[in-house]
Design a protein around this motif. Structure first.
Motif, PDB file in Angstrom:
ATOM      1  N   TYR A   1      12.057 -61.743  75.513  1.00 47.78           N
ATOM      2  CA  TYR A   1      11.124 -62.861  75.434  1.00 47.78           C
ATOM      3  C   TYR A   1      10.659 -63.222  76.846  1.00 47.78           C
TER       4      TYR A   1
ATOM      5  N   GLN B   1       7.421 -72.026  70.715  1.00 48.84           N
ATOM      6  CA  GLN B   1       7.726 -70.611  70.575  1.00 48.84           C
ATOM      7  C   GLN B   1       6.620 -69.939  69.767  1.00 48.84           C
TER       8      GLN B   1
ATOM      9  N   ALA C   1       5.416 -66.034  68.422  1.00 51.39           N
ATOM     10  CA  ALA C   1       5.787 -64.632  68.293  1.00 51.39           C
ATOM     11  C   ALA C   1       4.734 -63.891  67.478  1.00 51.39           C
TER      12      ALA C   1
ATOM     13  N   ASN D   1       6.887 -62.101  72.192  1.00 50.85           N
ATOM     14  CA  ASN D   1       7.728 -63.251  71.873  1.00 50.85           C
ATOM     15  C   ASN D   1       7.791 -64.118  73.127  1.00 50.85           C
TER      16      ASN D   1
ATOM     17  N   ILE E   1      10.636 -65.293  65.549  1.00 54.37           N
ATOM     18  CA  ILE E   1      10.446 -63.844  65.393  1.00 54.37           C
ATOM     19  C   ILE E   1      10.627 -63.363  63.962  1.00 54.37           C
TER      20      ILE E   1
END
Length: 399
Positions: free
Chosen positions: A14, A56, A58, A63, A167
């Protein structure tokens, strides 16, 4: 739905984005994707004013963890969320949608909420941890969920925790959407997600604080005045200390103070409502708040607002009863939460309006297109037959 085993539970690589320049580069790249997964972390348990602390994102190729506390201008990512050509997958999107708009003015278009899909598929447990375990055989460790995400630098273990949440959403959504299509409910969820994408954080700055206090509706006007005074003092202290109000002193403590109404520090201490530390820090302000509430003139005492129940035609309760029987039986047949098919507010609106045609049903406030298409004929049949005196079984009509 069959359980699908997944062997690889390791966290993929990431990248942390913590500058405007890197955010702009990332936005340009991610804007070419067709599907992205999104999650976020906030700090509502640790500060007076909650804020988004980590976003976050993804895709199948990337990611990233975006740090909005270090990026002063988040506008570069807004076009990605507003791009209708990119599907944004969230799990439990309501809070995230409100927070993204509140903090950054971000609007989300083409939303798909996997938690909402689970509800439409009749899943009993819809939390991400339970769903991933059941469907993908993936175990998430949620021990950092309630940690302080505003701390900087974030420990590596918290970053790795955050990197896992988004993810799995893309493969999860793919599996769930396939099941939705098989049950002919995909259009239902899409319409609900479109409505969900428009929710916004409430702005109640001008409203009395007691309106959000459980049990306030049972208090007398004089006690309401004391309650409002105490809540204002607690909020002022919380803002000054940058802590959530409940961490200054609890709602149960406030209720106890209202019952006792201590007028001196000695009385407050004797009643042992606050801890010694709370008493030493806030005791004088609490006593003053009680006195201020008690001094409120009679003509300025607050009154808890009460909504008068609308006067309903005599047939409305009977229509409600029979709509509920139909709704509950339909929910059993479809293995769905009954409230998704038709919640109480919508049933009430339908019962009052009594639409006897599809055109009239479409005009009922808050009814969705999918509800009209899937259940319109059934609803009208129930309403048309309410005048009958036979027993209604919810499936075959009156018998």
């Amino acid at each position: 739905m069959n359980k699908k085993k997944q062997a690889d539970h390791q966290v993929p690589d990431y990248k942390i984005i913590d500058s405007c320049e890197h955010l702009a580069d990332f936005a340009e790249t991610i804007n070419r994707e067709k599907v992205i997964a999104v999650d976020m972390e906030a700090d509502s348990m640790f500060h007076f004013k909650e804020k988004v602390c980590l976003i976050q994102i993804a895709s199948k190729k990337t990611n990233v963890l975006i740090d909005p506390l270090k990026i002063k201008d988040m506008s570069h990512i807004a076009p990605v969320f507003a791009n209708p050509g990119i599907k944004k997958i969230f799990h439990g999107a309501d809070y995230d949608i409100r927070s993204l708009h509140r903090d950054f003015g971000i609007e989300v278009k083409n939303l798909m909420d996997t938690q909402l899909i689970c509800r439409f598929l009749g899943c009993r447990e819809t939390g991400l941890e339970a769903v991933l375990q059941k469907l993908l055989n993936i175990t998430l460790d949620k021990k950092y969920q309630r940690k302080d995400w505003s701390q900087r630098p974030l420990p590596d273990e918290m970053l790795e925790y955050a990197a896992k949440d988004a993810i799995y959403l893309i493969p999860l959504a793919k599996m769930l959407e396939k099941e939705l299509k098989a049950r002919h409910r995909l259009s239902w969820v899409r319409e609900e997600c479109s409505a969900l994408s428009k929710v916004r954080a409430a702005s109640n700055e001008d409203e009395p604080l007691f309106l959000k206090f459980k049990g306030a509706g049972r208090l007398s006007p004089r006690n309401l005045a004391v309650l409002e005074s105490l809540l204002k003092v607690r909020r002022t202290i919380a803002e000054k200390k940058d802590r959530p109000p409940f961490k200054i002193f609890s709602n149960s403590a406030i209720s106890s103070i209202i019952n006792v109404k201590p007028l001196t520090l000695k009385q407050l201490r004797a009643d042992n409502i606050l801890s010694l530390r709370q008493f030493n820090m806030f005791g004088a302000e609490v006593v003053k708040a009680v006195k201020d509430g008690l001094k409120t003139p009679e003509n300025h005492l607050p009154v808890y607002p009460r909504r008068k129940a609308p006067v309903m035609p005599p047939k409305v309760p009977e229509r409600m009863k029979r709509l509920k029987v139909w709704r509950d039986n339909m929910a059993d047949d479809l293995v769905m939460d009954p409230a998704l098919i038709c919640n109480k507010a919508l049933m009430t609106s339908i019962a009052i309006k009594n639409p006897l045609t599809i055109k009239a049903l479409k005009d009922v406030e808050d009814i969705k297109k999918w509800q009209v298409e899937a259940f319109g004929k059934d609803i009208i049949n129930v309403l048309k037959n309410t005048k009958d005196t036979g027993d209604f079984n919810g499936k075959q009509g009156y018998i």
